[in-house]
Motif scaffolding. Structure first.
Motif, mmCIF file in Angstrom:
data_model
loop_
_atom_site.group_PDB
_atom_site.id
_atom_site.type_symbol
_atom_site.label_atom_id
_atom_site.label_comp_id
_atom_site.label_asym_id
_atom_site.label_seq_id
_atom_site.Cartn_x
_atom_site.Cartn_y
_atom_site.Cartn_z
ATOM 1 N N TYR A 90 7.084 3.115 1.951
ATOM 2 C CA TYR A 90 5.834 2.627 1.365
ATOM 3 C C TYR A 90 5.948 2.219 -0.101
ATOM 4 N N SER A 91 6.497 3.061 -0.950
ATOM 5 C CA SER A 91 6.394 2.845 -2.390
ATOM 6 C C SER A 91 7.112 1.596 -2.893
ATOM 7 N N ASN A 143 0.850 -1.181 0.000
ATOM 8 C CA ASN A 143 0.000 0.000 0.000
ATOM 9 C C ASN A 143 0.889 1.235 0.000
ATOM 10 N N ALA A 144 0.355 2.356 -0.446
ATOM 11 C CA ALA A 144 1.116 3.606 -0.481
ATOM 12 C C ALA A 144 0.772 4.513 0.682
ATOM 13 N N VAL A 145 -0.307 4.187 1.398
ATOM 14 C CA VAL A 145 -0.733 5.020 2.514
ATOM 15 C C VAL A 145 -1.605 4.194 3.455
ATOM 16 N N GLY A 146 -1.514 4.457 4.746
ATOM 17 C CA GLY A 146 -2.433 3.845 5.711
ATOM 18 C C GLY A 146 -2.088 2.442 6.137
ATOM 19 N N SER A 154 6.050 5.564 6.884
ATOM 20 C CA SER A 154 5.688 6.180 5.598
ATOM 21 C C SER A 154 6.825 6.253 4.593
ATOM 22 N N TYR A 179 -8.129 6.410 5.370
ATOM 23 C CA TYR A 179 -7.296 6.535 4.173
ATOM 24 C C TYR A 179 -8.015 6.107 2.902
ATOM 25 N N ARG A 195 1.056 -2.296 8.676
ATOM 26 C CA ARG A 195 1.274 -0.856 8.626
ATOM 27 C C ARG A 195 2.762 -0.631 8.841
ATOM 28 N N GLY A 220 -6.809 4.845 -1.025
ATOM 29 C CA GLY A 220 -5.641 4.430 -1.789
ATOM 30 C C GLY A 220 -5.835 3.051 -2.356
#
Length: 186
Positions: free
Chosen positions: A121-122, A82-85, A118, A154, A115, A156
């Motif tokens: 993430y990518s 995931n990219a967020v959250g 941040s 979130y 989780r 995404g």
């Protein structure tokens, strides 16, 4: 007179019906069938600030138990990114969530989740494993699947088998996801 053990009884349980009755081997726990799905491609869902779990494409496997007393041992390894959250994921039998947490107020009932900080993430794709024994009490075809969401905070994408920022570079993790169902005699 002594009773001889039958061939191939290793690992079985010898039980008795009481005084005066001959002992017998119990087949409980014996593996009756195994089915497996392996997902080798990518897929994703979009989660939009909602507490609604969605089916993850391709992460589904069906089994038809041979007896209603059988249990199904579910073994899974699912690679998600995931990219967020926070990724909230759960195991579902047909349309019923199983193997989920007894949630406290404000949380989501999940089987597993992820989780991370941040910054990575990518390029992060995490293999998440689970084991659960279910008692479907049926001899009808039964489908097990994985659902996921990012929750109400979130919006995404949840991606299966690759990182969000995958660009085809040699450092991109591309992996597989599997679900194995084992019918065990009850």
């Amino acid at each position: 007179a002594p009773t001889l053990l039958a061939p191939d009884t290793s690992g079985e349980v010898l039980t008795t019906k009481g005084a005066g009755a001959l002992p017998a081997f119990d087949a409980g726990g014996k593996v009756l069938q195994v089915v497996t799905m392996v997902k080798t491609d990518d897929s994703s869902i979009t989660s939009s600030s909602s507490a609604t779990f969605q089916d993850l494409p391709g992460l589904t496997q069906a089994i038809t138990p041979s007896a209603s007393s059988s249990t199904i041992l579910i073994l899974g390894s699912v690679t998600l990114s995931n990219a967020v959250g926070t990724i909230h994921a759960r195991l579902v039998r047909d349309s019923t969530a199983i193997g989920v947490h007894d949630t406290v107020s404000g949380s989501h009932r999940s089987t597993f989740g992820s989780r991370i900080a941040s910054t990575p993430y990518s390029l992060h794709a995490e293999p998440l494993s689970f084991i659960f024994e279910d008692s479907p009490s049926t001899t009808s075809a039964t489908t097990y699947k994985i659902q996921a969401m990012l929750g109400t905070t979130y919006s995404g994408t949840v991606t299966v088998n690759k990182p969000q920022g995958a660009a085809g570079a040699d450092y991109d993790v591309r992996s597989i996801s599997t679900i194995t169902l084992m019918e065990l005699a009850g």
